[in-house]
Design an enzyme around this catalytic site. Structure first.
Site, mmCIF file in Angstrom:
data_model
loop_
_atom_site.group_PDB
_atom_site.id
_atom_site.type_symbol
_atom_site.label_atom_id
_atom_site.label_comp_id
_atom_site.label_asym_id
_atom_site.label_seq_id
_atom_site.Cartn_x
_atom_site.Cartn_y
_atom_site.Cartn_z
ATOM 1 N N LYS A 193 0.675 -1.217 -0.078
ATOM 2 C CA LYS A 193 -0.017 -0.107 0.091
ATOM 3 C C LYS A 193 0.827 1.181 -0.071
ATOM 4 C CE LYS A 193 -1.966 3.070 2.044
ATOM 5 N NZ LYS A 193 -1.950 4.417 1.694
ATOM 6 N N GLU A 195 9.252 1.195 10.809
ATOM 7 C CA GLU A 195 10.353 1.850 10.574
ATOM 8 C C GLU A 195 9.595 3.535 10.622
ATOM 9 O OE1 GLU A 195 13.355 1.446 10.365
ATOM 10 O OE2 GLU A 195 13.279 -0.766 9.928
ATOM 11 N N CYS A 223 13.726 10.191 6.911
ATOM 12 C CA CYS A 223 13.390 9.795 8.177
ATOM 13 C C CYS A 223 14.831 9.928 8.821
ATOM 14 C CB CYS A 223 13.069 8.352 8.334
ATOM 15 S SG CYS A 223 13.970 7.462 6.969
ATOM 16 N N GLU A 225 10.008 15.998 14.616
ATOM 17 C CA GLU A 225 10.331 15.795 13.396
ATOM 18 C C GLU A 225 9.471 16.676 12.346
ATOM 19 O OE1 GLU A 225 9.131 12.187 11.392
ATOM 20 O OE2 GLU A 225 11.322 12.017 10.582
HETATM 21 P P1 NAP Z 1 2.555 8.468 7.658
HETATM 22 O O1 NAP Z 1 1.277 9.542 7.693
HETATM 23 O O2 NAP Z 1 2.478 7.931 8.961
HETATM 24 O O3 NAP Z 1 1.925 7.445 6.266
HETATM 25 C C1 NAP Z 1 2.658 6.306 6.091
HETATM 26 C C2 NAP Z 1 1.798 5.244 5.366
HETATM 27 O O4 NAP Z 1 0.621 4.611 6.433
HETATM 28 C C3 NAP Z 1 0.932 5.870 4.109
HETATM 29 O O5 NAP Z 1 0.741 4.795 3.309
HETATM 30 C C4 NAP Z 1 -0.546 6.069 4.628
HETATM 31 O O6 NAP Z 1 -1.569 6.308 4.003
HETATM 32 C C5 NAP Z 1 -0.628 4.783 5.757
HETATM 33 N N1 NAP Z 1 -1.498 5.282 6.824
HETATM 34 C C6 NAP Z 1 -2.022 6.198 7.314
HETATM 35 N N2 NAP Z 1 -2.956 5.969 8.228
HETATM 36 C C7 NAP Z 1 -3.180 4.954 8.336
HETATM 37 C C8 NAP Z 1 -3.606 4.016 9.413
HETATM 38 N N3 NAP Z 1 -4.449 4.493 10.018
HETATM 39 N N4 NAP Z 1 -3.495 2.706 9.119
HETATM 40 C C9 NAP Z 1 -2.740 2.312 8.552
HETATM 41 N N5 NAP Z 1 -2.043 2.992 7.349
HETATM 42 C C10 NAP Z 1 -1.977 4.352 7.582
HETATM 43 O O7 NAP Z 1 3.881 8.876 7.074
HETATM 44 P P2 NAP Z 1 4.176 9.793 5.742
HETATM 45 O O8 NAP Z 1 3.725 11.439 6.081
HETATM 46 O O9 NAP Z 1 3.797 9.301 4.462
HETATM 47 O O10 NAP Z 1 5.679 9.953 5.968
HETATM 48 C C11 NAP Z 1 6.450 10.648 6.564
HETATM 49 C C12 NAP Z 1 6.756 9.744 7.760
HETATM 50 O O11 NAP Z 1 7.593 8.515 7.427
HETATM 51 C C13 NAP Z 1 8.072 10.359 8.630
HETATM 52 O O12 NAP Z 1 7.610 10.689 10.052
HETATM 53 C C14 NAP Z 1 9.088 9.850 8.439
HETATM 54 O O13 NAP Z 1 10.112 9.986 9.549
HETATM 55 C C15 NAP Z 1 8.749 8.431 8.378
HETATM 56 N N6 NAP Z 1 9.684 7.627 7.719
HETATM 57 C C16 NAP Z 1 10.488 6.648 8.284
HETATM 58 C C17 NAP Z 1 11.299 5.799 7.500
HETATM 59 C C18 NAP Z 1 12.230 4.925 8.214
HETATM 60 O O14 NAP Z 1 12.850 3.991 7.435
HETATM 61 N N7 NAP Z 1 12.152 4.885 9.299
HETATM 62 C C19 NAP Z 1 11.504 6.212 6.352
HETATM 63 C C20 NAP Z 1 10.672 6.949 5.499
HETATM 64 C C21 NAP Z 1 9.801 7.489 6.163
HETATM 65 P P3 NAP Z 1 -1.939 7.730 3.340
HETATM 66 O O15 NAP Z 1 -0.587 8.167 2.482
HETATM 67 O O16 NAP Z 1 -3.253 7.587 2.508
HETATM 68 O O17 NAP Z 1 -1.913 8.658 4.591
#
Ligand code: NAP
Ligand code: MG
Length: 492
Positions: free
Chosen positions: A188, A263, A297, A394
């Site tokens: 997804k 992650e 991240c 962050e």
């Molecule tokens: P996010 O809002 O947490 O979304 C991540 C994924 O989860 C998206 O596919 C999102 O779909 C989905 N999602 C949202 N709500 C959900 C729910 N209730 N249940 C299941 N899935 C759900 O994060 P983002 O804004 O896309 O990305 C930024 C974040 O990712 C940052 O905090 C960053 O640090 C972190 N990150 C971490 C790593 C690592 O390796 N540690 C790597 C990259 C990014 P939608 O897009 O439709 O909301």
């Protein structure tokens, strides 16, 4: 460019059970080009019925006796290799889709994202034949009375839920280890960046994977994402995203106690000692925060610099910041693209406002860039205090808090003063100091005299609230395997 435009015009479907299809209720959503604010394409919005279909398809693909379960490890390795090759063969198309959909500058998408994604499939191809159990000496009887061994079995159907910052790389980090271990997977992608995952689904099918082994559902997190996280037919969720949503996924996974790896975010310290080679430290410190507009991240967003060299380092980074060519991600001359969305730009601007209203100073940057796209100037904040939101939270944008330090012990305490623990950087010419500091830092990855150096062979993941488990390397396999212990009585 032509291949990417053809793909956009083809209105790609969800990949479920080897078929490409619209969402069952026909719903769609737009994906936007953040360099222009224009709609790029319309993609299917998967709902509960599509999630149920994908889980059924993945379960059937994982059934004992299915073609996938009868595929030998060597053949799985060949398929993984083929997918890596196909990614490289379509490098230009994938890089273009990534630039259009996510705002990543094309030169970086080409030289970094596509290469890292292919690297992950090629590297994991080698593991497919090397997942081994062990024989274990049995001590609860005479040694010759029992034989004990372990077998490693695939965990089953995996849901990979990924963010928008490295769409293709994140997809490869989820799909490749799942295939190496013999799992089936439902991917997804983030709603902001669905395109490269849909194209990857086509390439995986072209590589010859049996239907249902890889499924791709584009849709919203609160719909498709949440439905996958709580689905009783899913054995494991591999989630990358924010800490907040990660905790929500963990809650949803409780129902069937599915395995969960996370992650999550970071607020990584990047440390420049006074004995560092500043010709190395300054460009890496700049790249550590400004790479992909800071939407990483692992971004080195808290820059600790020894007071003796503080002014020189800040001036050096400010000079690099001023030299970025901010512009359309597809423009070969651009070295910094837009933030991923209007909403995200507002969020990052909110942080800048909050920092400045609490007394921090923007040495350079701090303003929106020109144009309809979601551009922001790279920004260095000084005069911060540990309590400020810009130091604790962050930001996920091109904004670094530069913080002077005097005492190395206080530095380590300050660097570890965060709920996160994803990555860290150290710049020094003193090897012993580098190792001592690396040991003292609470971080899953420590870079010394470099920053952001990734390889599919090197585990990556977080301490503390930056997550559970590791991606890549040998370590990732554990997340996709169950250990079965078998004990046989040999005595008559
Ligand atoms: P996010 O809002 O947490 O979304 C991540 C994924 O989860 C998206 O596919 C999102 O779909 C989905 N999602 C949202 N709500 C959900 C729910 N209730 N249940 C299941 N899935 C759900 O994060 P983002 O804004 O896309 O990305 C930024 C974040 O990712 C940052 O905090 C960053 O640090 C972190 N990150 C971490 C790593 C690592 O390796 N540690 C790597 C990259 C990014 P939608 O897009 O439709 O909301
Ligand atoms: Mg987009």
């Amino acid at each position: 460019m032509t291949a990417a435009l053809d793909f956009l015009a083809s209105k790609p479907g969800l990949l479920i059970g080897g078929e490409f299809a619209a969402a069952q209720d026909g719903r769609t959503f737009d994906t936007i080009n953040p360099s222009t604010g224009q709609v790029l394409s319309t993609v299917p919005r998967a709902g509960q019925a599509d999630v149920d279909s994908a889980v059924r398809a993945a379960r059937a693909a994982f059934d004992p006796g299915s073609p996938w379960r009868r595929t030998s490890p060597a053949e799985r390795g060949r398929l993984l290799h083929r997918i890596g090759d196909l990614i490289l063969e379509h490098a230009e198309e994938l890089a273009t889709l990534e630039a259009l959909d996510s705002g990543k500058v094309i030169t970086v998408a080409r030289s970094s994202d596509v290469v890292l994604a292919a690297n992950m499939f090629h590297y994991m191809a080698g593991w497919a034949t090397k997942v081994e159990g062990s024989t274990i000496p049995f001590s609860m009887s005479a040694p010759d009375e029992h034989l004990a061994y372990t077998e490693m079995e695939p965990v089953g159907v995996v849901a990979g839920i990924i963010p928008w910052n490295f769409p293709l790389v994140m997809a490869s980090w989820k799909v490749a280890p799942a295939l190496a271990t013999g799992c089936a997977v439902i991917l997804k992608p983030a709603e902001e960046t669905p395109l490269s995952a849909l194209r990857l689904g086509q390439l995986v099918t072209e590589a010859g994977l049996p239907p249902g082994v890889v499924n791709v559902l584009t849709g919203y997190g609160h719909e498709a994402g949440a439905a996958l996280a709580e689905h009783p037919g899913v054995n494991k969720v591999a989630f990358t995203g924010s800490t907040e949503v990660g905790k929500r996924v963990l809650g949803a996974a409780r129902g069937n106690l599915k395995r969960v790896t996370l992650e999550l975010g970071g607020k990584s310290p990047n440390i420049v000692f006074d004995d560092a080679d500043l010709d190395i430290a300054i460009p890496f410190a700049a790249q550590g925060i400004f790479f992909h507009q800071g939407q990483c991240c692992n971004a080195g967003s808290r820059l600790f610099v020894h007071r003796k060299v503080f002014d020189e380092v800040v001036a050096g980074i400010a000079e690099i910041a001023a030299g970025y060519r901010i512009g359309d991600a597809l423009d070969e001359e651009s070295t910094m693209g837009p933030l991923v969305s209007a909403g995200h730009l507002e969020r990052v601007l909110g942080y800048l406002e909050s920092g400045q209203s609490e007394g921090a100073t923007a040495v350079t940057g701090g303003d929106r860039g020109a144009g309809p796209g979601y551009f922001l100037e790279p920004t260095i904040l000084t005069g911060t205090t540990p309590e400020m939101k810009v130091v604790r939270e962050e930001i996920f944008g091109p904004v670094v808090a530069a913080i002077p330090f005097d005492d190395p012990d206080e530095l380590v305490t300050a660097a570890n003063n965060t709920p996160y623990g994803l990555a860290a950087g150290i710049f020094t010419r003193d090897l012993a100091k580098a190792h001592r500091t690396a040991r003292a830092l609470q971080a899953g990855t420590v870079w010394i005299n470099t920053y952001g150096a990734f390889d599919a062979a090197i585990p990556f993941g977080g301490f503390k609230e930056s997550g559970w488990g590791r991606e890549m390397g040998r370590a990732v396999l554990d997340n996709y395997l169950e250990t079965k212990s078998v004990v046989i009585r040999l005595a008559p």
